[in-house]
Design an enzyme around this catalytic site. Structure first.
Site, PDB file in Angstrom:
ATOM      1  N   PHE A  83       0.863  -1.184   0.000  1.00 62.92           N
ATOM      2  CA  PHE A  83       0.000   0.000   0.000  1.00 62.92           C
ATOM      3  C   PHE A  83       0.901   1.237   0.000  1.00 62.92           C
ATOM      4  O   PHE A  83       0.730   2.171   0.779  1.00 62.92           O
ATOM      5  CB  PHE A  83      -0.936   0.019   1.204  1.00 62.92           C
ATOM      6  CG  PHE A  83      -1.728  -1.247   1.402  1.00 62.92           C
ATOM      7  CD1 PHE A  83      -2.899  -1.475   0.691  1.00 62.92           C
ATOM      8  CD2 PHE A  83      -1.297  -2.230   2.282  1.00 62.92           C
ATOM      9  CE1 PHE A  83      -3.627  -2.637   0.867  1.00 62.92           C
ATOM     10  CE2 PHE A  83      -2.018  -3.403   2.464  1.00 62.92           C
ATOM     11  CZ  PHE A  83      -3.190  -3.610   1.755  1.00 62.92           C
ATOM     12  N   ASP A 133       1.161  -1.157  -4.987  1.00 61.35           N
ATOM     13  CA  ASP A 133      -0.049  -0.371  -4.796  1.00 61.35           C
ATOM     14  C   ASP A 133      -0.982  -0.640  -5.970  1.00 61.35           C
ATOM     15  O   ASP A 133      -0.525  -0.914  -7.085  1.00 61.35           O
ATOM     16  CB  ASP A 133       0.270   1.132  -4.708  1.00 61.35           C
ATOM     17  CG  ASP A 133      -0.865   1.931  -4.076  1.00 61.35           C
ATOM     18  OD1 ASP A 133      -0.770   2.234  -2.862  1.00 61.35           O
ATOM     19  OD2 ASP A 133      -1.848   2.228  -4.771  1.00 61.35           O
ATOM     20  N   SER A 134      -2.278  -0.553  -5.726  1.00 67.96           N
ATOM     21  CA  SER A 134      -3.260  -0.854  -6.771  1.00 67.96           C
ATOM     22  C   SER A 134      -3.548   0.337  -7.680  1.00 67.96           C
ATOM     23  O   SER A 134      -4.197   0.185  -8.717  1.00 67.96           O
ATOM     24  CB  SER A 134      -4.569  -1.345  -6.148  1.00 67.96           C
ATOM     25  OG  SER A 134      -5.127  -0.330  -5.323  1.00 67.96           O
ATOM     26  N   CYS A 171      -5.218   2.534  10.440  1.00 67.49           N
ATOM     27  CA  CYS A 171      -5.672   3.924  10.540  1.00 67.49           C
ATOM     28  C   CYS A 171      -7.157   3.973  10.897  1.00 67.49           C
ATOM     29  O   CYS A 171      -7.806   5.007  10.726  1.00 67.49           O
ATOM     30  CB  CYS A 171      -5.404   4.680   9.247  1.00 67.49           C
ATOM     31  SG  CYS A 171      -6.256   4.010   7.802  1.00 67.49           S
ATOM     32  N   ASP A 228       0.579  -0.817   5.306  1.00 68.63           N
ATOM     33  CA  ASP A 228      -0.112   0.426   5.666  1.00 68.63           C
ATOM     34  C   ASP A 228      -1.418   0.501   4.873  1.00 68.63           C
ATOM     35  O   ASP A 228      -1.570   1.333   3.974  1.00 68.63           O
ATOM     36  CB  ASP A 228       0.786   1.626   5.355  1.00 68.63           C
ATOM     37  CG  ASP A 228       0.197   2.939   5.854  1.00 68.63           C
ATOM     38  OD1 ASP A 228      -0.694   2.893   6.726  1.00 68.63           O
ATOM     39  OD2 ASP A 228       0.631   3.999   5.372  1.00 68.63           O
TER      40      ASP A 228
END
Length: 395
Positions: A227, A249-250, A339, A299
């Protein structure tokens, strides 16, 4: 002024200066306040308690602003709160190594629903409540007087605005339109920030300290940054001498920006590879290929937006961390984050313990990460402490 009367027995949280009053705690309303209107909160005996924003569409019916009845919540009040928040961040930016930070953090700075992030000479704002929305002309004017920014851009595209009866926004509020990539510095590393199209307000400055801390553990190590977004952990680790970093990451935009950030900092491109892929799927591919790493960063986005989503989120966190543990060399380090405000630290530790058990591993918690000083936690609003992380040695 319209009075909102609390039910008997619902005074405790207000007296403790918690800024939220839920709709179920309201007995009745004297008048018909519009959403975002400033009202007086009255206890069941008729006594004054606080002033706050009212919203009839939201679960949080009143967001409290001021507990002193003699203080008028007017234009001067909002200007003073903005100035206090901005001035509190001056020391953070003083040495020149960082020119991006969060200037205003919602309830923590007594402006519920207002986020303001500074990116060099540009400001990005997110407006999440109708009360703040009503007062934005004053807030924008005060920000211009204090900082003379090149632009103020509205990134109020969060779906939560719908709970306040607001539509999403993505537009210029003041100044000239920011360039496609605004160059900023954080920990003496240069980033290109896409304010208009990037996630949230364009960057995640809440991980600033954690990126720097983790980088000290990555020198000479093979690292996987999951991420990765635009490369915060990646860039700090390359700067500190990581042997290699793989970023996953996407988002194609995030990967493109990350590669541009590698170029901006003149890092050795042979030490870095970026993969556009779903992280969970890519971790499974790494496992099937027998890939191993010395340090892994997880993350992920917010898995638990509310308490009701916590069970499902716990399962997702457990599975994600379990696979990562299987990809680490003996004694490798896992830096894992949540988060989600609904996920408290002790629950997160328990989830990691379950992940370790399923992976057949032992875990030592060796460091505890948190949000930085420009994301303060107000003592009467513990919900503001949303970012938590653990550095784990996996055996």
């Amino acid at each position: 002024m319209v009075d909102v009367i609390l039910k008997k027995g619902k005074e405790k949280a207000v007296l403790q200066r918690h800024p939220w009053v839920f709709s179920g705690a309201v007995e009745r309303i004297k008048g018909k306040p519009a959403d975002g209107y400033i009202i007086r909160l009255i206890d069941a005996k008729g006594g004054f308690m606080a002033y706050g924003f009212y919203n009839g569409q939201s679960r949080v019916a009143v967001r409290l602003l001021e507990w002193d009845e003699q203080v008028t919540v007017d234009e001067a009040w909002f200007r003073a709160k903005v100035a206090t928040a901005v001035n509190a961040r001056k020391e953070l930016l003083a040495d020149g190594s960082t020119n991006t930070c969060r200037l205003i953090f919602s309830e923590a700075d007594y402006l519920p629903g207002l986020i303001v992030d500074k990116y060099a000479d540009h400001l990005a704002v997110q407006v999440l409540t109708s009360g703040i929305d009503n007062n934005m002309p004053v807030i924008i004017d005060e920000l211009q007087k204090l900082l003379s920014p090149a632009s103020i851009f509205d990134k109020s595209d969060a779906s939560s605005r719908g709970h306040e009866g607001l539509t999403t926004e993505n537009k210029l509020l003041a100044g000239t339109h920011p360039p496609e990539l605004v160059e900023v510095k954080e920990n003496n590393i240069t980033y290109g920030i896409n304010i208009a199209e990037g996630q949230k307000s364009g960057f995640y400055c809440d991980q600033r300290d954690n990126r720097r801390i983790l980088a000290h553990y990555t020198k000479g190590k093979k690292m996987l940054d999951c991420f990765s977004y635009t490369g915060g952990f990646t860039l700090n680790s390359l700067s500190n001498g990581a042997a290699s970093v793989t970023s996953v990451d996407s988002s194609a935009l995030a990967i493109d920006t990350l590669n541009e950030n590698i170029r901006l900092n003149n890092f050795d491109n042979s030490k870095h590879s970026a993969i556009k892929a779903d992280v969970n799927s890519q971790l499974r591919r790494f496992k099937d290929e027998g890939e191993k790493f010395d340090v892994i960063v997880l993350d992920p986005p917010k898995y638990a937006p509310s308490r009701s989503a916590l069970d499902r989120a716990s399962r997702a966190y457990k599975d994600l961390n379990r696979i990562a543990m299987l990809l680490l060399n003996e004694g490798g380090l896992l830096a894992t984050f949540s988060c989600s405000g609904a996920m408290d630290l002790e629950t997160f530790k328990q989830v990691l313990a379950w992940a370790a058990l399923d992976a057949g591993k032992q875990v030592q918690f060796i460091y505890q990460f948190c949000q930085p000083e420009d994301h303060p936690v107000r003592s009467s609003f513990p919900e503001g402490e949303y970012l938590k992380g653990l550095l784990c040695r996996v055996l």
